[in-house]
Design an enzyme around this catalytic site. Sequence first.
Site, mmCIF file in Angstrom:
data_model
loop_
_atom_site.group_PDB
_atom_site.id
_atom_site.type_symbol
_atom_site.label_atom_id
_atom_site.label_comp_id
_atom_site.label_asym_id
_atom_site.label_seq_id
_atom_site.Cartn_x
_atom_site.Cartn_y
_atom_site.Cartn_z
ATOM 1 N N THR A 57 22.709 16.895 66.170
ATOM 2 C CA THR A 57 22.082 18.163 66.573
ATOM 3 C C THR A 57 22.508 18.523 68.002
ATOM 4 O O THR A 57 22.770 19.690 68.304
ATOM 5 C CB THR A 57 20.545 18.080 66.483
ATOM 6 N N GLU B 60 22.857 4.291 64.688
ATOM 7 C CA GLU B 60 21.448 4.340 65.072
ATOM 8 C C GLU B 60 20.576 4.401 63.818
ATOM 9 O O GLU B 60 20.695 5.326 63.013
ATOM 10 C CB GLU B 60 21.185 5.576 65.937
ATOM 11 N N GLU C 165 19.312 14.797 75.568
ATOM 12 C CA GLU C 165 18.912 13.385 75.534
ATOM 13 C C GLU C 165 18.971 12.979 74.066
ATOM 14 O O GLU C 165 18.135 13.395 73.267
ATOM 15 C CB GLU C 165 17.505 13.251 76.123
ATOM 16 N N GLY D 122 16.800 14.690 70.804
ATOM 17 C CA GLY D 122 16.869 14.529 69.352
ATOM 18 C C GLY D 122 18.136 13.797 68.972
ATOM 19 O O GLY D 122 18.697 13.033 69.774
HETATM 20 P P1 NDP Z 1 16.983 16.352 65.103
HETATM 21 O O1 NDP Z 1 17.981 16.214 66.158
HETATM 22 O O2 NDP Z 1 17.341 17.064 63.861
HETATM 23 O O3 NDP Z 1 15.669 17.079 65.661
HETATM 24 C C1 NDP Z 1 15.252 17.148 67.006
HETATM 25 C C2 NDP Z 1 14.731 18.562 67.303
HETATM 26 O O4 NDP Z 1 15.799 19.497 67.185
HETATM 27 C C3 NDP Z 1 13.673 19.036 66.320
HETATM 28 O O5 NDP Z 1 12.733 19.865 66.985
HETATM 29 C C4 NDP Z 1 14.504 19.807 65.334
HETATM 30 O O6 NDP Z 1 13.738 20.689 64.593
HETATM 31 C C5 NDP Z 1 15.466 20.512 66.264
HETATM 32 N N1 NDP Z 1 16.661 21.047 65.646
HETATM 33 C C6 NDP Z 1 17.285 20.635 64.514
HETATM 34 N N2 NDP Z 1 18.351 21.435 64.244
HETATM 35 C C7 NDP Z 1 18.411 22.365 65.239
HETATM 36 C C8 NDP Z 1 19.266 23.472 65.531
HETATM 37 N N3 NDP Z 1 20.273 23.807 64.735
HETATM 38 N N4 NDP Z 1 19.027 24.192 66.622
HETATM 39 C C9 NDP Z 1 18.001 23.889 67.434
HETATM 40 N N5 NDP Z 1 17.132 22.884 67.209
HETATM 41 C C10 NDP Z 1 17.337 22.115 66.133
HETATM 42 O O7 NDP Z 1 16.413 14.940 64.788
HETATM 43 P P2 NDP Z 1 15.726 14.471 63.449
HETATM 44 O O8 NDP Z 1 14.308 14.687 63.611
HETATM 45 O O9 NDP Z 1 16.319 15.025 62.207
HETATM 46 O O10 NDP Z 1 16.146 12.960 63.514
HETATM 47 C C11 NDP Z 1 17.490 12.615 63.198
HETATM 48 C C12 NDP Z 1 17.927 11.432 63.985
HETATM 49 O O11 NDP Z 1 17.955 11.750 65.371
HETATM 50 C C13 NDP Z 1 16.981 10.246 63.922
HETATM 51 O O12 NDP Z 1 17.162 9.508 62.764
HETATM 52 C C14 NDP Z 1 17.366 9.535 65.165
HETATM 53 O O13 NDP Z 1 18.530 8.818 64.920
HETATM 54 C C15 NDP Z 1 17.651 10.631 66.136
HETATM 55 N N6 NDP Z 1 16.523 10.960 67.021
HETATM 56 C C16 NDP Z 1 16.628 10.641 68.331
HETATM 57 C C17 NDP Z 1 15.572 10.886 69.174
HETATM 58 C C18 NDP Z 1 15.632 10.554 70.603
HETATM 59 O O14 NDP Z 1 14.585 10.384 71.225
HETATM 60 N N7 NDP Z 1 16.797 10.488 71.205
HETATM 61 C C19 NDP Z 1 14.330 11.459 68.696
HETATM 62 C C20 NDP Z 1 14.332 11.816 67.305
HETATM 63 C C21 NDP Z 1 15.404 11.571 66.522
HETATM 64 P P3 NDP Z 1 13.049 20.240 63.220
HETATM 65 O O15 NDP Z 1 12.689 18.813 63.274
HETATM 66 O O16 NDP Z 1 11.865 21.124 63.268
HETATM 67 O O17 NDP Z 1 14.048 20.548 62.161
#
Ligand code: NDP
Length: 480
Positions: free
Chosen positions: A231, A384, A249, A227
Amino acid sequence: MDIVKNYINGDFHNPSNNEWINNYNPSDGKVYGKIPNSNKKDVQKAHKAAKSAFQKWSKTSLEERSRIMIKIAEGIDANLDRLAKAESKDNGKPLWLAKSVDIPRASSNFRFFGNAITQFASESHENVGDNTINYTLRQPIGVVGCISPWNLPLYLFTWKIAPAIAAGNCVVAKPSEITPMTAYCLGEIINDAGLPKGVLNIVHGTGESAGQAIIEHPDIKAISFTGGTATGAHIAKITAPMFKKLSLELGGKNPNIIFDDCDYDDMLTTTVRSSFANQGQICLCGSRIFIEDTIYEQFKTDFVERVKELKVGHPSESDTKVGALVSKPHLEKVMQYIDIAKEENGTILCGGNQVVLKNYENGYYLEPTVIEVPTDECRVNKEEIFGPVVTIMPFTKENEVLTMANKSDYGLSATLWTNNLKRAIKMTSQLQVGIVWVNTWMMRDLRTPFGGIKTSGIGREGGFEALRFFTEPKNVCIKY
Ligand code: NDP
């Protein structure tokens, strides 16, 4: 209304607080389902199921684990159409893409790790001088947490849970709240394949509530997360005092470096894909494009022409090349960057506008956007964006482009286009990233280490790296 439920101990459950979150269809902006807003109680219930399944699952023979995992892969294949439709509806990606990439890859993940576990070996070290032999056991960790994002929902969800289960762990997993649908469908497939109850538990809800409960749980001993970097940093901070094993990752701002001696047509076709595949919402997309000045003007003309041809359309239409972005807030975030580019004297060469589709006026569509930047120091070139937006700029010297490529806080991947072997070898060793593609992009061999450096994360996924992450090594020394 499509109702998603938690999958715990082989059954489907409502959230304990009976609170639900709306699930939106990005192609028309309408609510089409509800998902559980799970909390600590649900995670505890999932953990309890996983914990009691662990004793038996960790002792199950490798052949049996492998057999079940391959059955899950077959179940995914048999449900290809249904899963692809669900993925496309939930995420906004073109249906053909979900059908040709996302879902087949989810099945490959199970098949690959189902086979890999039967080949996973540990080391032994004999020392004849002092009559000792050491061997290393690779033991499953126990209950582990897998948290995955919305961009490649089932693809990345299974990329984590497959090696975790193969290695003998039991899992509490949370998909992104924005794209829960295919993970929900997986529950039925898992039951049909005969995976024992409690080995995999799927809790739906927000990161703040369900995700936070997973990372804080004292007996969930390893977290595999994909993510955003913010986060990832938060997870590292929470889990550090508990000494949890972490695989993170995270984001990327990947350079795509193009020299004039490349195979031009190949490069052009692949660069269109590496810029805009999945609406640019792939952490591996090459969003910073650097072109050697000798071909810069030609590239600019040809690239913009090709990008203008990409059809932005409804995900279900077979000629759609760019579907909907995943959510309204994400669309707004990406569009803000287009404004920032203008403020920073960037030139929008094409795109830059929201697209309103007839009959789907409230969908989250954006034109694929190419921005010519005056310097690599601007925000659109550093931060990003994670959408269909790329920057282009020329360079003259190899060292100059290497410096610009490495100046990023991120270090996930890089793409290099050249037929000069010496240059390719030199640059690949100097690029500060975890993955380099030369004359190609996103060719994935599941045996290879996958992940980044700097703020792109820690640890590697894929192949035996993933099986090492999901096991604890224990060395045994015997004197004979
Ligand atoms: P996040 O990092 O917020 O989300 C990724 C996962 O982590 C989701 O399942 C999310 O849950 C979960 N999460 C969020 N907060 C917590 C926490 N405190 N504890 C545990 N798990 C948590 O990504 P976003 O979806 O908000 O996207 C934000 C940015 O991240 C994007 O704009 C992009 O820049 C980047 N990103 C990178 C990715 C990659 O492949 N490296 C993939 C997706 C995003 P939930 O969504 O249910 O809140």
